[in-house]
Design a protein around this motif. Sequence first.
Motif, PDB file in Angstrom:
ATOM      1  N   GLU A   1       0.827  -1.205   0.000  1.00  0.00           N
ATOM      2  CA  GLU A   1       0.000   0.000   0.000  1.00  0.00           C
ATOM      3  C   GLU A   1       0.864   1.260   0.000  1.00  0.00           C
ATOM      4  OE1 GLU A   1      -3.549   2.140   2.625  1.00  0.00           O
ATOM      5  OE2 GLU A   1      -3.130   0.001   2.858  1.00  0.00           O
TER       6      GLU A   1
ATOM      7  N   ARG B   1       0.918   3.804  -3.165  1.00  0.00           N
ATOM      8  CA  ARG B   1       0.514   5.194  -2.933  1.00  0.00           C
ATOM      9  C   ARG B   1       1.592   6.156  -3.425  1.00  0.00           C
ATOM     10  NH1 ARG B   1      -0.142   4.935   2.048  1.00  0.00           N
ATOM     11  NH2 ARG B   1      -2.425   4.762   2.165  1.00  0.00           N
TER      12      ARG B   1
ATOM     13  N   LEU C   1      -7.200  -2.194  -4.264  1.00  0.00           N
ATOM     14  CA  LEU C   1      -6.357  -1.304  -3.468  1.00  0.00           C
ATOM     15  C   LEU C   1      -5.909  -0.098  -4.291  1.00  0.00           C
ATOM     16  CD1 LEU C   1      -4.601  -0.490  -1.040  1.00  0.00           C
ATOM     17  CD2 LEU C   1      -2.816  -2.010  -1.948  1.00  0.00           C
TER      18      LEU C   1
END
Length: 265
Positions: A149, A153, A185
């Motif tokens: 993640e 990002r 995600l």
Amino acid sequence: MVRVTTTDRRGALRAGAGLVAGGALAGGCSSATGSVAQPTPARATPSRTPAKPAPLAAPAPRAFPRQPAQITHGPRDRPRVALTFHGQGDPALAHALLTEAERHGARITVLAVGTWLDEQPDIARRILDGGHDLGNHTQRHVAVNAMSETGARAEITECADRLRRLTGSIGTWFRPSRAPTASPLVVRLARAAGYPHVLSYDVDSLDYTRPGAPAVTRKVLAEVRGGSVVSMHFGYPDTVAALPAVLQELDSRGLHAVTTTELLS
């Protein structure tokens, strides 16, 4: 009877001449002192080069309420298609492709890689000045769906920051790198970064396999239809060579190549 002598006549003439001269001088005075007014010299106006207007900020992402979070195509009942390009590679090929598209009156969508923008900062404004869409294709063009993640990002936000710095906007679209569609995600992270939709496609030109311009042309034209979003790439000579034939055939079918924003508007 008063006799006027010659001497008196001469004095009177001199006095009259003096009055006429005095009147003429008085008419050109700038003050009561009787000094002669001099013409005021024209003041030179400094030449000023008009300030070049600052470029307008690029369009921001838009939400299309009738479209899903991940878009693969536009409305099928309109004679429009979107040619979308992964933005990286030789800038000369990119400029050639943009020029060719504009020569045919086409507008395209470019999903730019952040590191490419770092190396070619002028290309972002060139794309926008041509009337094309500009979007985010991650910072380093890695397999973003397979990242943590935190890593995913960063890939999205770092490219968005590059676009904002160069154009005033994070770009109109986000497309995941190394995958035709984004994982849940990555969809969520893209939305958090400011992109209401992830842009996918329904026609893959396979130009990155270097099959030759005729093969690229055949692949696109065999699958494209109203509302299609076509995936193509900068950086491949085959793509530049195939584009004129693709655009000519689209025109003959009554299909107009527009930006993705126009396709969905």
